[in-house]
Design an enzyme around this catalytic site. Structure first.
Site, PDB file in Angstrom:
ATOM      1  N   GLY A  48      59.778  17.910  81.575  1.00 19.96           N
ATOM      2  CA  GLY A  48      61.127  18.272  80.719  1.00 19.96           C
ATOM      3  C   GLY A  48      61.522  19.596  80.776  1.00 19.96           C
ATOM      4  O   GLY A  48      62.729  19.770  80.653  1.00 19.96           O
ATOM      5  N   ASP A 107      58.758  18.590  68.835  1.00 19.37           N
ATOM      6  CA  ASP A 107      58.906  17.581  67.933  1.00 19.37           C
ATOM      7  C   ASP A 107      57.962  17.410  66.869  1.00 19.37           C
ATOM      8  O   ASP A 107      58.064  18.277  65.967  1.00 19.37           O
ATOM      9  CB  ASP A 107      59.252  16.307  68.655  1.00 19.37           C
ATOM     10  CG  ASP A 107      59.691  15.096  68.073  1.00 19.37           C
ATOM     11  OD1 ASP A 107      60.389  15.345  66.794  1.00 19.37           O
ATOM     12  OD2 ASP A 107      59.430  13.911  68.191  1.00 19.37           O
ATOM     13  N   LYS A 135      62.593  20.728  66.452  1.00 21.93           N
ATOM     14  CA  LYS A 135      63.265  19.877  65.339  1.00 21.93           C
ATOM     15  C   LYS A 135      62.231  20.016  64.145  1.00 21.93           C
ATOM     16  O   LYS A 135      61.085  19.481  64.200  1.00 21.93           O
ATOM     17  CB  LYS A 135      62.729  17.990  65.844  1.00 21.93           C
ATOM     18  CG  LYS A 135      63.869  17.664  66.923  1.00 21.93           C
ATOM     19  CD  LYS A 135      63.490  16.134  67.221  1.00 21.93           C
ATOM     20  CE  LYS A 135      64.376  15.803  68.294  1.00 21.93           C
ATOM     21  NZ  LYS A 135      63.811  14.409  68.743  1.00 21.93           N
ATOM     22  N   PHE A 156      67.578  11.642  68.553  1.00 25.76           N
ATOM     23  CA  PHE A 156      67.090  11.490  69.947  1.00 25.76           C
ATOM     24  C   PHE A 156      68.122  12.279  70.840  1.00 25.76           C
ATOM     25  O   PHE A 156      69.301  11.756  70.629  1.00 25.76           O
ATOM     26  CB  PHE A 156      66.574  10.066  70.531  1.00 25.76           C
ATOM     27  CG  PHE A 156      66.054  10.177  71.377  1.00 25.76           C
ATOM     28  CD1 PHE A 156      64.660  10.113  71.640  1.00 25.76           C
ATOM     29  CD2 PHE A 156      66.818   9.882  72.648  1.00 25.76           C
ATOM     30  CE1 PHE A 156      63.911  10.424  72.990  1.00 25.76           C
ATOM     31  CE2 PHE A 156      66.251   9.581  73.766  1.00 25.76           C
ATOM     32  CZ  PHE A 156      64.643   9.977  74.046  1.00 25.76           C
ATOM     33  N   ILE A 157      67.643  13.110  71.691  1.00 25.76           N
ATOM     34  CA  ILE A 157      68.462  13.789  72.595  1.00 25.76           C
ATOM     35  C   ILE A 157      68.251  13.675  74.156  1.00 25.76           C
ATOM     36  O   ILE A 157      67.129  13.430  74.380  1.00 25.76           O
ATOM     37  CB  ILE A 157      68.721  15.246  72.187  1.00 25.76           C
ATOM     38  CG1 ILE A 157      67.328  15.878  72.241  1.00 25.76           C
ATOM     39  CG2 ILE A 157      69.524  15.420  70.898  1.00 25.76           C
ATOM     40  CD1 ILE A 157      67.535  17.402  72.436  1.00 25.76           C
ATOM     41  N   ASP A 163      64.739  13.397  78.913  1.00 29.95           N
ATOM     42  CA  ASP A 163      65.001  12.047  79.425  1.00 29.95           C
ATOM     43  C   ASP A 163      65.069  10.794  78.414  1.00 29.95           C
ATOM     44  O   ASP A 163      64.405  11.113  77.312  1.00 29.95           O
ATOM     45  CB  ASP A 163      64.364  11.588  80.716  1.00 29.95           C
ATOM     46  CG  ASP A 163      62.817  11.205  79.995  1.00 29.95           C
ATOM     47  OD1 ASP A 163      62.355  12.158  79.373  1.00 29.95           O
ATOM     48  OD2 ASP A 163      62.554  10.091  80.302  1.00 29.95           O
ATOM     49  N   ARG A 169      67.830  13.551  82.807  1.00 27.29           N
ATOM     50  CA  ARG A 169      67.260  14.758  82.823  1.00 27.29           C
ATOM     51  C   ARG A 169      68.247  15.747  83.702  1.00 27.29           C
ATOM     52  O   ARG A 169      68.150  17.017  83.625  1.00 27.29           O
ATOM     53  CB  ARG A 169      66.084  14.756  83.854  1.00 27.29           C
ATOM     54  CG  ARG A 169      64.739  14.028  83.305  1.00 27.29           C
ATOM     55  CD  ARG A 169      63.570  14.260  83.775  1.00 27.29           C
ATOM     56  NE  ARG A 169      62.429  13.421  83.396  1.00 27.29           N
ATOM     57  CZ  ARG A 169      61.538  13.561  82.411  1.00 27.29           C
ATOM     58  NH1 ARG A 169      61.803  14.705  81.582  1.00 27.29           N
ATOM     59  NH2 ARG A 169      60.746  12.849  82.212  1.00 27.29           N
TER      60      ARG A 169
HETATM   61  P1  IMP Z   1      55.661  16.321  70.199  1.00 28.86           P
HETATM   62  O1  IMP Z   1      54.212  16.219  70.947  1.00 28.86           O
HETATM   63  O2  IMP Z   1      55.835  15.309  69.175  1.00 28.86           O
HETATM   64  O3  IMP Z   1      56.143  17.658  69.674  1.00 28.86           O
HETATM   65  O4  IMP Z   1      56.347  15.915  71.481  1.00 28.86           O
HETATM   66  C1  IMP Z   1      57.076  16.637  72.477  1.00 28.86           C
HETATM   67  C2  IMP Z   1      57.670  15.857  73.680  1.00 28.86           C
HETATM   68  O5  IMP Z   1      58.306  14.900  73.185  1.00 28.86           O
HETATM   69  C3  IMP Z   1      58.680  16.559  74.365  1.00 28.86           C
HETATM   70  O6  IMP Z   1      57.915  17.367  75.445  1.00 28.86           O
HETATM   71  C4  IMP Z   1      59.230  15.487  74.990  1.00 28.86           C
HETATM   72  O7  IMP Z   1      58.923  15.189  76.381  1.00 28.86           O
HETATM   73  C5  IMP Z   1      59.224  14.541  73.914  1.00 28.86           C
HETATM   74  N1  IMP Z   1      60.431  14.396  73.099  1.00 28.86           N
HETATM   75  C6  IMP Z   1      60.501  14.803  71.764  1.00 28.86           C
HETATM   76  N2  IMP Z   1      61.795  14.711  71.144  1.00 28.86           N
HETATM   77  C7  IMP Z   1      62.587  14.039  72.118  1.00 28.86           C
HETATM   78  C8  IMP Z   1      64.051  13.965  72.306  1.00 28.86           C
HETATM   79  O8  IMP Z   1      64.676  13.951  71.379  1.00 28.86           O
HETATM   80  N3  IMP Z   1      64.473  13.537  73.576  1.00 28.86           N
HETATM   81  C9  IMP Z   1      63.568  13.272  74.536  1.00 28.86           C
HETATM   82  N4  IMP Z   1      62.178  13.575  74.462  1.00 28.86           N
HETATM   83  C10 IMP Z   1      61.796  14.201  73.252  1.00 28.86           C
HETATM   84 MG    MG Z   2      57.892  17.619  77.418  1.00 25.36          MG
END
Ligand code: IMP
Ligand code: MG
Length: 184
Positions: A48, A107, A135, A156-157, A163, A169
């Protein structure tokens, strides 16, 4: 608003590339001040963060910095939390170094927390986190973010490295998922 379709879902532009670029330039200016002379090792989290890392590194222009790339593989371990993320592809010596993690989006914060802890366990002197997107309303982990490009709502983006089921991407702008009732 410009709309696109990825697989079966509709997305509309929410952050144009120009706005992303401004956010990256702000982070780069701050990094130049904070990291000058620190022989920083930047670590880009694949897949990403590839676009963010590319733009950010070009804007930072530190002459003593290095960049490396790592991938996380999830697997269910025999421990109580269930999921463990393994860092793949990191061959650099981490001991005693200033490390900056480059991530696309924070996230829940679980991913970053895991990477942070593993880098500290490998003996990093300090680990900073740079994320293009954040977020805040989703955050559940206890982590400090040193550089944040843009704070966004819990939609969701896709785009600029992020992606939806492997697609999107490559897009230079960021798009938000259009909810079912607004599709037509
Ligand atoms: P976390 O561990 O919950 O903070 O998630 C982080 C990972 O979730 C990021 O590196 C992304 O790969 C994926 N992710 C979180 N939100 C989104 C979104 O809105 N679109 C696409 N991928 C996301
Ligand atoms: Mg990622």
């Amino acid at each position: 608003m410009k709309r696109i379709k990825l697989w079966d879902e509709v997305f509309e532009i929410s952050i144009p590339h120009s706005e992303i670029q401004l956010a990256i330039n702000r982070i780069a200016e701050q990094m130049k001040v904070d990291l000058e002379g620190k022989e920083t090792l930047f670590i880009c989290i694949l897949n990403g963060a590839f676009m963010f890392a590319s733009e950010l590194m070009k804007a930072v222009e530190l002459t003593d910095a290095e960049i490396s790339f790592l991938k996380l593989s999830s697997y269910s371990g025999a421990n109580s939390t269930g999921e463990i993320k393994e860092l793949i592809g990191l061959n650099e010596v981490i001991t005693g170094r200033t490390v900056v993690i480059i991530e696309d989006i924070v996230d829940s914060g679980q991913t970053i927390k895991e990477v942070l802890n593993q880098l500290l366990a490998k003996g990093a002197r300090e680990v900073k986190v740079a994320t293009l997107l954040f977020k805040p309303n989703s955050l559940r982990a206890d982590i400090k973010l040193d550089y944040v490009g843009l704070e966004i709502p819990n939609d969701f983006i896709v785009g600029f490295g992020l992606d939806y089921d492997r697609r999107g991407r490559n897009l230079k702008d960021i798009y938000s998922l259009v909810k079912e009732q607004f599709k037509n």
